[in-house]
Design a protein around this motif. Structure first.
Motif, PDB file in Angstrom:
ATOM      1  N   HIS A  28       0.887  -1.373   0.129  1.00  0.00           N
ATOM      2  CA  HIS A  28      -0.087  -0.130   0.196  1.00  0.00           C
ATOM      3  C   HIS A  28       1.002   1.807  -0.004  1.00  0.00           C
ATOM      4  O   HIS A  28      -0.081   2.181  -0.328  1.00  0.00           O
ATOM      5  CB  HIS A  28      -0.613  -0.042   1.679  1.00  0.00           C
ATOM      6  N   PHE A  29       1.766   1.195   0.899  1.00  0.00           N
ATOM      7  CA  PHE A  29       2.462   2.677   1.020  1.00  0.00           C
ATOM      8  C   PHE A  29       3.291   2.851  -0.643  1.00  0.00           C
ATOM      9  O   PHE A  29       3.429   4.341  -1.228  1.00  0.00           O
ATOM     10  CB  PHE A  29       3.693   2.309   2.381  1.00  0.00           C
ATOM     11  N   PHE A  30       3.995   1.441  -0.924  1.00  0.00           N
ATOM     12  CA  PHE A  30       4.706   2.277  -2.432  1.00  0.00           C
ATOM     13  C   PHE A  30       3.754   2.307  -3.398  1.00  0.00           C
ATOM     14  O   PHE A  30       4.270   2.463  -4.723  1.00  0.00           O
ATOM     15  CB  PHE A  30       5.308   1.367  -2.598  1.00  0.00           C
ATOM     16  N   LEU A  31       2.760   1.703  -3.376  1.00  0.00           N
ATOM     17  CA  LEU A  31       1.738   2.257  -4.495  1.00  0.00           C
ATOM     18  C   LEU A  31       1.342   2.949  -4.485  1.00  0.00           C
ATOM     19  O   LEU A  31       1.623   3.975  -5.653  1.00  0.00           O
ATOM     20  CB  LEU A  31       0.590   0.725  -4.271  1.00  0.00           C
ATOM     21  N   LEU A  32       1.049   3.378  -3.389  1.00  0.00           N
ATOM     22  CA  LEU A  32       0.268   5.208  -3.000  1.00  0.00           C
ATOM     23  C   LEU A  32       1.816   6.303  -3.447  1.00  0.00           C
ATOM     24  O   LEU A  32       1.816   7.441  -4.368  1.00  0.00           O
ATOM     25  CB  LEU A  32       0.116   5.787  -1.995  1.00  0.00           C
ATOM     26  N   ALA A  33       2.923   5.898  -2.703  1.00  0.00           N
ATOM     27  CA  ALA A  33       4.411   6.725  -2.499  1.00  0.00           C
ATOM     28  C   ALA A  33       4.195   6.578  -4.200  1.00  0.00           C
ATOM     29  O   ALA A  33       4.692   7.530  -5.006  1.00  0.00           O
ATOM     30  CB  ALA A  33       5.115   6.221  -2.530  1.00  0.00           C
ATOM     31  N   THR A  34       4.926   5.681  -5.124  1.00  0.00           N
ATOM     32  CA  THR A  34       4.486   5.934  -6.353  1.00  0.00           C
ATOM     33  C   THR A  34       3.605   6.894  -7.533  1.00  0.00           C
ATOM     34  O   THR A  34       4.504   7.411  -8.348  1.00  0.00           O
ATOM     35  CB  THR A  34       4.666   4.207  -7.203  1.00  0.00           C
ATOM     36  N   GLN A  42      -5.235  10.535 -16.234  1.00  0.00           N
ATOM     37  CA  GLN A  42      -5.323  10.161 -14.918  1.00  0.00           C
ATOM     38  C   GLN A  42      -3.893   8.993 -14.189  1.00  0.00           C
ATOM     39  O   GLN A  42      -3.571   8.357 -15.664  1.00  0.00           O
ATOM     40  CB  GLN A  42      -7.196   9.315 -14.365  1.00  0.00           C
ATOM     41  N   ILE A  43      -3.475   8.899 -13.259  1.00  0.00           N
ATOM     42  CA  ILE A  43      -2.972   7.539 -12.779  1.00  0.00           C
ATOM     43  C   ILE A  43      -3.308   6.853 -12.039  1.00  0.00           C
ATOM     44  O   ILE A  43      -4.016   6.493 -10.749  1.00  0.00           O
ATOM     45  CB  ILE A  43      -1.944   8.473 -11.717  1.00  0.00           C
ATOM     46  N   ASP A  44      -3.323   5.319 -12.794  1.00  0.00           N
ATOM     47  CA  ASP A  44      -4.110   3.871 -12.250  1.00  0.00           C
ATOM     48  C   ASP A  44      -2.470   3.165 -12.509  1.00  0.00           C
ATOM     49  O   ASP A  44      -1.796   3.584 -12.852  1.00  0.00           O
ATOM     50  CB  ASP A  44      -4.666   3.760 -13.445  1.00  0.00           C
ATOM     51  N   ALA A  45      -3.140   2.043 -11.686  1.00  0.00           N
ATOM     52  CA  ALA A  45      -2.134   0.933 -11.662  1.00  0.00           C
ATOM     53  C   ALA A  45      -2.046  -0.623 -11.809  1.00  0.00           C
ATOM     54  O   ALA A  45      -3.560  -0.433 -10.910  1.00  0.00           O
ATOM     55  CB  ALA A  45      -1.565   1.312 -10.355  1.00  0.00           C
ATOM     56  N   THR A  46      -1.156  -1.161 -11.647  1.00  0.00           N
ATOM     57  CA  THR A  46      -1.992  -2.706 -11.826  1.00  0.00           C
ATOM     58  C   THR A  46      -1.160  -2.966 -10.560  1.00  0.00           C
ATOM     59  O   THR A  46      -0.556  -3.232 -10.465  1.00  0.00           O
ATOM     60  CB  THR A  46      -1.903  -3.437 -13.028  1.00  0.00           C
ATOM     61  N   VAL A  47      -1.966  -3.341  -9.874  1.00  0.00           N
ATOM     62  CA  VAL A  47      -0.521  -4.443  -8.577  1.00  0.00           C
ATOM     63  C   VAL A  47      -1.125  -6.423  -8.905  1.00  0.00           C
ATOM     64  O   VAL A  47      -2.208  -6.711  -9.196  1.00  0.00           O
ATOM     65  CB  VAL A  47      -1.704  -4.570  -7.342  1.00  0.00           C
ATOM     66  N   SER A  74      -3.974 -10.354 -11.345  1.00  0.00           N
ATOM     67  CA  SER A  74      -4.062  -8.315 -11.307  1.00  0.00           C
ATOM     68  C   SER A  74      -4.968  -7.840 -10.975  1.00  0.00           C
ATOM     69  O   SER A  74      -6.143  -8.843 -11.095  1.00  0.00           O
ATOM     70  CB  SER A  74      -3.265  -7.856 -12.530  1.00  0.00           C
ATOM     71  N   VAL A  75      -4.731  -6.848 -10.141  1.00  0.00           N
ATOM     72  CA  VAL A  75      -6.647  -6.129 -10.174  1.00  0.00           C
ATOM     73  C   VAL A  75      -5.679  -4.420 -10.333  1.00  0.00           C
ATOM     74  O   VAL A  75      -4.456  -3.829  -9.873  1.00  0.00           O
ATOM     75  CB  VAL A  75      -6.763  -5.937  -7.712  1.00  0.00           C
ATOM     76  N   LYS A  76      -6.600  -3.702 -10.567  1.00  0.00           N
ATOM     77  CA  LYS A  76      -6.478  -2.275 -11.341  1.00  0.00           C
ATOM     78  C   LYS A  76      -6.998  -0.677 -10.321  1.00  0.00           C
ATOM     79  O   LYS A  76      -8.573  -1.392  -9.990  1.00  0.00           O
ATOM     80  CB  LYS A  76      -7.220  -1.934 -12.687  1.00  0.00           C
ATOM     81  N   MET A  77      -5.746   0.043 -10.205  1.00  0.00           N
ATOM     82  CA  MET A  77      -6.403   1.321  -8.632  1.00  0.00           C
ATOM     83  C   MET A  77      -6.672   1.925  -9.553  1.00  0.00           C
ATOM     84  O   MET A  77      -5.691   2.335 -10.392  1.00  0.00           O
ATOM     85  CB  MET A  77      -5.458   0.393  -7.392  1.00  0.00           C
ATOM     86  N   SER A  80      -0.963   3.163 -15.068  1.00  0.00           N
ATOM     87  CA  SER A  80       0.420   3.851 -16.076  1.00  0.00           C
ATOM     88  C   SER A  80       1.368   3.085 -15.234  1.00  0.00           C
ATOM     89  O   SER A  80       2.267   3.100 -16.069  1.00  0.00           O
ATOM     90  CB  SER A  80      -0.134   5.124 -14.774  1.00  0.00           C
ATOM     91  N   PHE A  81       1.623   1.858 -14.246  1.00  0.00           N
ATOM     92  CA  PHE A  81       2.608   0.919 -14.111  1.00  0.00           C
ATOM     93  C   PHE A  81       1.796   0.106 -13.243  1.00  0.00           C
ATOM     94  O   PHE A  81       0.401   0.123 -13.230  1.00  0.00           O
ATOM     95  CB  PHE A  81       3.618   1.676 -13.495  1.00  0.00           C
ATOM     96  N   ILE A  82       2.886  -1.232 -13.428  1.00  0.00           N
ATOM     97  CA  ILE A  82       2.296  -1.804 -12.292  1.00  0.00           C
ATOM     98  C   ILE A  82       2.942  -2.186 -11.325  1.00  0.00           C
ATOM     99  O   ILE A  82       4.476  -1.473 -11.603  1.00  0.00           O
ATOM    100  CB  ILE A  82       2.782  -3.710 -13.434  1.00  0.00           C
ATOM    101  N   LEU A  83       2.751  -2.733  -9.810  1.00  0.00           N
ATOM    102  CA  LEU A  83       3.619  -2.941  -9.093  1.00  0.00           C
ATOM    103  C   LEU A  83       3.291  -4.501  -8.496  1.00  0.00           C
ATOM    104  O   LEU A  83       2.520  -5.226  -8.463  1.00  0.00           O
ATOM    105  CB  LEU A  83       3.104  -2.237  -7.710  1.00  0.00           C
ATOM    106  N   SER A  84       4.205  -5.139  -8.194  1.00  0.00           N
ATOM    107  CA  SER A  84       4.828  -6.383  -7.565  1.00  0.00           C
ATOM    108  C   SER A  84       5.902  -6.665  -6.851  1.00  0.00           C
ATOM    109  O   SER A  84       7.126  -5.843  -7.098  1.00  0.00           O
ATOM    110  CB  SER A  84       5.172  -7.298  -9.009  1.00  0.00           C
TER     111      SER A  84
END
Length: 267
Positions: free
Chosen positions: A56-62, A87-92, A103-106, A181-185
């Protein structure tokens, strides 16, 4: 998703032409970050009922880094030009109950607080456990049911329309912004210290961020060597739209937020 002229420099337009995604346009980088104090902060929040994790921290910080410092990371290539996402979306990446990766998209991650990101990510993961994944991930089941070699032809056609041409396919729920915009794993959670990911060919993203292993290491603090908790971060960058300098800005911002996590409690 209009073309942003300042992004379309001569080099960027040339890079988007000579490089193919993602075969030969990747830049890899990694950094070690002292998260000793961040872990204490997270534990305090969890005791107070806010169930946040490093993810959660690095998702939001990124996402905040993209918004405040490195807007170039919120870009993609379409028809030889560089575009900015609206907008800034991300896939986790998440580990599904059957052991497979999903994966899920935020969406609009930069507008969330730490607590909101924890709630939203939990809900999205719950949906994925119930088989209600996003449209892109659901496509894997449909593709898998198509006999070879037709399967490859269908995939390349979909990739060409969505990723290369930026054409949406509403009946399939697919668009040029399927992954955000990016993927976090977080590969540290499955026992790997670090990894250098692939830039998914069907994803219009400029980078993938990897949370690696957490280890106790001797670290220099105030000119003294002390044991600290160290996290390894890794990233793969699309050199067609960004440079190593943008990765450096991202990592510097993340280090800043690690030392000031309370800044993520408010929008």
């Amino acid at each position: 998703m209009k073309a942003n002229n300042p992004l379309n420099t001569s080099w960027r337009k040339t890079a988007s032409t000579i490089y193919k995604k993602p075969v030969d346009s990747k830049i890899f980088g990694s950094v070690e970050i002292d998260i000793t104090d961040l872990e204490k902060y997270i534990n305090e929040k969890r005791k107070a009922g806010v169930k946040i994790t490093l993810t959660h921290f690095f998702l939001l910080a990124t996402a905040r880094a993209i918004k405040e410092q490195v807007p170039e990371l919120n870009t993609y290539v379409k028809r030889g030009n560089i575009y900015s996402y609206e907008q800034i979306d991300a896939t986790v990446s998440v580990l599904l109950q059957n052991g497979e990766m999903g994966s899920v998209k935020m969406q609009n991650v930069d507008k969330l607080t730490l607590e909101e990101s924890a709630i939203q990510l939990k809900e999205e993961i719950k949906k994925s456990y119930q088989g209600d994944e996003n449209a892109t991930m659901q496509m894997k089941e449909k593709l898998a049911s198509i006999p070879w070699p037709l399967r490859g032809w269908v995939y390349h056609l979909i990739k060409y329309l969505t990723t290369n041409m930026g054409i949406s396919i509403p009946p399939l729920g697919l668009s040029a912004n399927n992954f955000g915009s990016f993927i976090l794993s977080n590969i540290g959670s499955i026992g790997l210290d670090i990894g250098y990911p692939a830039l998914m060919p069907s994803a219009n993203i400029s980078f993938v961020l990897i949370l690696g292993g957490i280890n106790k290491k001797p670290w220099v603090v105030n000119n003294e060597i002390v044991p600290r908790t160290i996290l390894t971060l890794g990233a793969a960058l699309d050199h067609r739209v960004i440079d190593a300098s943008h990765g450096g800005k991202l990592f510097r911002y993340l280090k800043k937020m690690v030392n000031n996590p309370a800044l993520l409690e408010k929008v």
